[in-house]
Design an enzyme around this catalytic site. Structure first.
Site, short mmCIF file in Angstrom:
data_model
loop_
_atom_site.label_atom_id
_atom_site.label_comp_id
_atom_site.label_asym_id
_atom_site.label_seq_id
_atom_site.Cartn_x
_atom_site.Cartn_y
_atom_site.Cartn_z
CB SER A 259 -69.61 82.31 -12.62
OG SER A 259 -68.48 82.90 -12.09
CG ASP B 255 -82.60 89.55 -18.77
OD1 ASP B 255 -82.35 89.75 -19.98
OD2 ASP B 255 -82.34 88.47 -18.20
CE LYS C 47 -67.94 76.92 -14.73
NZ LYS C 47 -69.05 76.77 -13.80
#
Length: 707
Positions: A482, A493, A507
């Site tokens: 998470s 990224d 998750k």
């Protein structure tokens, strides 16, 4: 995880649907002992449950992220999921039972919509009837003794029966039960138990099962049934009965006494789902996810009480206790298929999740004939003291505040690079994942949240300060979930850090708690996406450089859960990366592989991974005692050889047998804590970081690229 999208108190993101279900809370009802000589009583639904079931159907149809039609195909899926929850190993129901239930399969949709719970209770009562028959059958066999059990016959027991056909008749059923009894007896014999000890333990175990069946309540049937329905939406959508909801709210207070372990019920066993970072179990370094607890003892000399077949809340009650007292857990390791057990000693203490603070240290790794000093920040969870923050306390605790302080300290120490260690970090506050990302970029989006109506909202770096702009590595593993995945995905990224380790948990969904007339419902409302448009759901974050993992091939991770929401992607949002590591990755990977090919710790992990995969994938066990003993001896010999190869490479004395391993491991763990010795993965991550710095020559690697 708590999101800023809606009122903070009721929006949560979980590492797993069971994360806070049983975190060793108090105030559990005492079990009422009943006359187990009588047949188990029939359970019936009540009006409150019927109304709640209608509310659940309406809420899920209207509000869940996944839109599922209540058609015949999905209702048949609910029917099958319900049977799987009750009898996952197909040891109880007969084919005749399933045929008798078939009419329910056809009308389950209408029953759910109207609140008719009679089909669900009829199936649940039949399951209890069959389970009672098995327990009484086992007790009768034990009364006859175990000397006449034929343990020389060359037969096998299928231990993974979920894909086996339903039992054809009572004779086939009892033949299976006899095989299961033989397996239990052999397991105890291989643990050096006498026949008398085996009979006594198995008698207690089956008596516990009978007692649990007599203690069943209509709420048990209702919760199991409604969760079979809720589970087809996704594995994190879950109904909590009033009692479970009360325990859930206690857990969310984040201040608990116990051992710091999350438990769930699986078949007859109490299984460890996870251990809380910083808690007593984690500090002891023994208990692991997947371990099955078979008995519990109080203090150093108290008798071990068998808990197989016991209700989960009763097992929790035995494990909990006053802080600074000792509890002993006898477990079957989840990492091994052999029959031997281990006994772990854990000192209970107060578990304060908000005190799982970020911590820092400096490690040294060789580079160009000298040592580079690499700063390491270990982050066990993403935490924030919401009450203090909302009250305006200027000194409230949070992940970002603590990491900011640690970064300032490391910068003064003039470290050559930084490692953020997120291994085992199951998540936490979305707000903190967002703000922590902001410490390493000057501006831009950090994550996109898409709701159940298809609307996307992006979270932004809250300030324009880039506190740290140097070279960086983020470490993740299969238990990083998470919020960890949001941060790691953003760093990947943006090209702010190399990601090393193993594939994360996957998750990537947000849950909300909705109150009902009877209990409450946790349902999935939204999904996370990285700024590049990729979901973190199901697939997780894939490292740039992959390390071996003992979790590979095991039932850990979102993609191992039934009906998990799929991975997908959306259009990327506008963001400007800092660097592109792609040109450097082949050379970095090549150097990493060359180094670790002969690195004793990495060789050990590869060997252990192969060892576990080989034995954990076995679907059958032999019921021939001689063969079983030989198989166990072979397993233990292989494991001993792997351990000794590692010890030889380190110049440590070799083990004579595996019994010495437990004590030595505990001693070495304590010594490592004292010495603060970096583990092999952390050391390798540091070397990869220095390789990256050398390969790029810091060619303005972390200044903005146009785009």
């Amino acid at each position: 995880m708590i999101s800023k999208l809606q009122p903070a108190k009721r929006i949560l993101l979980f590492f797993s649907s069971l994360l806070f279900t049983v975190l060793l809370t108090g105030n559990l009802a005492q079990a009422v002992d009943k006359d187990i000589s009588q047949p188990v009583p029939t359970l019936t639904p009540n009006l409150q449950q019927a109304i709640a079931s209608v509310h659940v159907v309406q809420l899920l149809s209207r509000s869940h992220y996944r839109k599922i039609p209540l058609d015949q195909d999905n209702m048949e899926k609910v029917f099958d999921r319900y049977l799987d929850r009750l009898d996952p190993n197909r040891s109880f129901f007969l084919q005749s039972d399933i045929q008798e239930f078939e009419p329910y399969r056809k009308k389950l949709g209408d029953s759910l919509k109207s609140g008719d719970l009679n089909p669900a209770f009829a199936i649940f009562n039949r399951y209890r009837e069959r389970a009672e028959e098995r327990a009484r059958f086992m007790l009768k066999q034990l009364d006859l003794g175990i000397k006449d059990l034929n343990l020389k016959k060359n037969e096998e027991l299928v231990i993974e029966r979920k894909d086996e056909p339903w039992l054809t008749n009572k004779q086939a059923q009892q033949q299976l039960w006899v095989k299961q009894l033989k397996d239990s007896v052999l397991s105890q014999k291989l643990n050096n138990k006498t026949d008398e000890e085996i009979i006594n333990q198995l008698r207690r175990r089956n008596t516990n099962l009978l007692r649990r069946l007599h203690q069943s309540k209509s709420e048990d049937a209702f919760q199991t049934y409604i969760n079979a329905f809720a589970g087809i939406y996704d594995p994190h959508t879950q109904y909590f009965s009033p009692q479970t909801a009360e325990n859930f709210d206690i857990n969310m207070s984040l201040s608990l006494e116990g051992i710091g372990a999350v438990l769930s019920a699986e078949d007859e066993y109490t299984k460890v789902v996870s251990v809380v970072p910083g808690g007593p179990a984690e500090k002891a370094g023994q208990l692991k996810p997947g371990d099955k607890i078979v008995s519990v003892g109080q203090g150093k000399k108290g008798n071990l009480e068998d808990v197989v077949g016991m209700r989960l809340d009763d097992v929790v009650k035995l494990i909990r206790g006053a802080k600074h007292t000792l509890v002993r857990l006898e477990i079957i390791p989840g990492s091994s298929k052999d029959s031997s057990t281990r006994v772990y000693e854990i000192v209970r203490d107060r578990v304060k999740l908000e005190e799982q603070d970020a911590a820092s240290k400096i490690i040294e790794v060789p580079m160009n004939g000298k040592n580079s000093r690499i700063g390491v920040i270990e982050l066990p969870t993403f935490y924030i003291d919401f009450k203090a923050a909302q009250a305006g306390d200027p000194d409230y605790k949070s992940t970002t505040r603590d990491v900011r302080r640690l970064l300032e300290k490391l910068k003064k120490e003039k470290v050559d690079g930084l490692i953020i260690d997120l291994r085992g970090n199951g998540g936490g506050s979305l707000q903190e994942a967002n703000e922590l990302t902001g410490l390493f970029i000057d501006k831009g989006p950090t994550v996109v949240v898409r709701n159940n109506r298809g609307r996307s909202e992006r979270q932004e770096d809250p300030d324009s300060e880039q506190l740290y702009d140097g070279p960086m590595v983020v470490m993740i593993d299969r238990l990083s979930a998470s919020a960890s995945e949001i941060f790691a995905g953003a760093m990947q990224d943006y090209g702010r850090a190399l990601i090393v380790g193993s594939q994360s948990y996957g998750k990537g969904t947000v849950q909300s708690i909705q109150p009902l007339n009877h209990g409450q419902l946790k349902l999935t409302l939204a999904k996370f996406y990285r700024v590049s448009g990729q979901s973190t759901q199901n697939r997780g974050v894939i490292p740039d450089i992959i390390f071996p993992s003992l979790y590979d091939g095991r039932d850990i991770g979102e993609d191992t859960l039934p009906d998990a929401l799929p991975w997908d992607n959306i259009s990327p949002v506008s963001y400007r990366p800092y660097a592109n590591f792609s040109p450097y990755l082949p050379e970095l990977q090549k150097k990493h592989e060359y180094r670790t090919r002969k690195n004793a710790d990495f060789v050990y992990l590869h060997e252990m991974k192969d060892y576990f995969e080989h034995y954990e994938n076995q679907k059958k066990v032999s019921l021939n005692q001689e063969r079983r003993e030989l198989e166990l001896q072979t397993m233990r010999s292989q494991r001993l050889a792997i351990e000794n190869r590692l010890r030889k490479s380190r110049g440590q004395p070799l083990l004579n047998n595996l019994d010495e391993l437990e004590e030595i491991n505990n001693q070495e763990l304590e010594q490592k804590k004292k010495d603060k010795e970096p583990d092999a993965f952390l050391q390798e991550a540091g070397v990869i970081l220095t390789d990256m710095v050398k390969a790029t020559n810091n060619k303005q690697l972390f200044t903005r690229r146009s785009g």
